[in-house]
Design an enzyme around this catalytic site. Structure first.
Site, mmCIF file in Angstrom:
data_model
loop_
_atom_site.group_PDB
_atom_site.id
_atom_site.type_symbol
_atom_site.label_atom_id
_atom_site.label_comp_id
_atom_site.label_asym_id
_atom_site.label_seq_id
_atom_site.Cartn_x
_atom_site.Cartn_y
_atom_site.Cartn_z
ATOM 1 N N ASN A 19 14.761 -9.216 -18.489
ATOM 2 C CA ASN A 19 15.296 -8.657 -17.352
ATOM 3 C C ASN A 19 14.165 -8.208 -16.412
ATOM 4 O O ASN A 19 12.817 -8.218 -16.973
ATOM 5 C CB ASN A 19 16.468 -7.819 -17.411
ATOM 6 C CG ASN A 19 15.996 -6.581 -17.965
ATOM 7 O OD1 ASN A 19 15.272 -5.770 -17.768
ATOM 8 N ND2 ASN A 19 16.926 -6.439 -19.098
ATOM 9 N N LYS A 32 32.258 2.563 -17.174
ATOM 10 C CA LYS A 32 31.070 2.530 -18.426
ATOM 11 C C LYS A 32 31.080 3.803 -18.713
ATOM 12 O O LYS A 32 30.837 4.087 -20.293
ATOM 13 C CB LYS A 32 29.865 2.126 -17.691
ATOM 14 C CG LYS A 32 28.655 2.393 -18.746
ATOM 15 C CD LYS A 32 27.224 1.725 -18.253
ATOM 16 C CE LYS A 32 26.974 0.215 -17.925
ATOM 17 N NZ LYS A 32 25.767 -0.231 -17.540
#
Length: 406
Positions: free
Chosen positions: A209, A336
């Site tokens: 990424n 999360k």
């Protein structure tokens, strides 16, 4: 500058022992109280009288020597010390400390002290690169011992390589940082993850990424400045390592998962700033995949969730996560935060100008497990790091206060 600071200096048997004389001299000029412990081998290189003259204190050379005052020296020095430095530290002394061997005055004092211990290796490059020495150093770093990297230069064996003891000025600067410049995180151990992970497709290709590691490195750097003992687990990045931070490299998500699980128990605050790949290839080719058709299908499987794993067993540690999002920022971050049992999460929209990957600035919101949201304006990543650490330290102190009340 160091008035009222007690430093114990352990000197081992290496040619660099002569540099330790200057360490004592520089510490005394800063008004530190210095006690020197010499191993038997160290006395072959420098006479105890030299250290006694400069430190203006008795030099300890034998566990069983007649005491000047009635006290058990390795206990009294261990309790007295604000910092214990071992310089030069040989492969032998590192191995003994790493394996709990206390058979002389220096090793027994190291075992008995609650002060920070700074180990300064100096040895032949082949010894320093030996896997046994490396394993012992890694083990001690995991346990919270501080290390200075050896310098590169001409060694006693006549080759130019890594293994020289750093200059006394550098060691004394480090001593100052570890004592008077402790800041508000002086007794806190922090574990930070940073950078991307790489998941192999074949020997020449991988999935990754855009993470540069800048945010995690900024947190590690600022935490160190504020006095914390910092361990940094980093993916592959191209930025300079923070000084005086214990750095552990990890390439894949599995590597990072393993390293974090090795280190987390010794941490008080864990900050998960790394951009860990959610998936990896189910099959990695041993040879380069040749271009043979218009399409290539990769089957991906889930990587271990590091934050979730730590969240389930963190105990009274403070766990901080990151949520780099492109939409539904707060909903995704709050989900999360709850799912991974975090204490707080740092959310940002990576599509915003000046935020996210590869920038020196960031725009984040800090979401606490109480539900409070703190929205920060655009600022440098070091300033963001300070804000994150402010809340993390507050949570750490709150948890400690609650523990004391219980």
């Amino acid at each position: 500058m160091l008035n009222g600071i007690n430093i114990v200096l352990g000197v081992c048997g290496g040619i660099a022992a002569y540099k330790s004389v200057e360490i004592v001299s520089r510490l005394k000029k800063l008004d530190a109280e210095v006690n020197v412990i010499m191993t038997e081998s160290a006395q072959k290189f420098v006479a105890p009288l030299t250290f006694r003259s400069i430190s203006r204190n008795p030099v300890i050379t034998d566990m069983f020597q007649e005491p000047v005052n009635y006290d058990i020296k390795h206990i009294s020095l261990a309790q007295k010390a604000d910092l214990l430095i071992v310089a030069p530290a040989t492969a032998n002394i590192i191995g003994k400390i790493a394996n709990g061997i206390a058979d002389d005055m220096l090793t027994t004092t190291v075992m008995a002290t609650k002060a920070k211990v700074l180990i300064v290796p100096a040895m032949n490059v082949n010894m320093y690169e030996n896997v046994l020495v490396k394993d012992n150093i890694e083990k001690l770093k995991r346990l919270g011992y501080m290390f200075m990297e050896p310098a590169t230069g001409m060694l006693a064996c006549g080759i130019n390589a890594k293994g020289r003891m750093p200059e006394p000025e550098e060691i004394v600067d480090m001593a100052v940082d570890l004592t008077i410049n402790k800041g508000d995180m002086g007794n806190i151990k922090i574990l930070v993850t940073a950078g991307p992970t790489r998941e192999a497709i074949d020997p020449v290709r991988y999935i990754t990424n855009h993470s540069s590691g800048k945010m995690g490195y900024a947190i590690a750097k600022v935490a160190k400045k504020r006095g914390a003992c910092v361990s940094l687990v980093t993916g592959p990045v191209n930025i300079e390592r923070p000084e005086n931070v214990n750095v552990f490299e990890a390439t894949t998500a599995d590597d990072m998962f393993q390293k974090v699980n090795e280190l987390y128990e010794s941490a008080d605050i864990i900050i998960m700033a790394a951009a860990v790949a959610d998936y990896k290839c189910s099959f990695v080719s041993n040879s380069k995949i040749k271009k043979s058709s218009n399409e290539l299908t990769l089957t991906l499987v889930k990587n271990p969730d590091i934050a979730y794993s730590i969240g389930g067993k963190k105990g009274d540690r403070v766990l901080v996560g990151f949520a780099a999002e492109t939409n539904d920022i707060y909903d995704n971050a709050k989900s999360k935060l709850s799912k991974k049992n975090m204490d707080m999460i740092v959310a940002n929209d990576v599509t915003m100008e000046g935020a996210g990957f590869n920038h020196d600035t960031n725009i984040v919101s800090i979401i606490l497990n109480s539900g409070e949201i703190i929205k920060l304006p655009i600022m440098t990543k070091e300033k963001v790091a300070n804000e994150i650490l402010n809340y993390a330290v507050r949570m750490y102190n709150d948890k400690r206060s609650s523990a004391f009340k219980d």
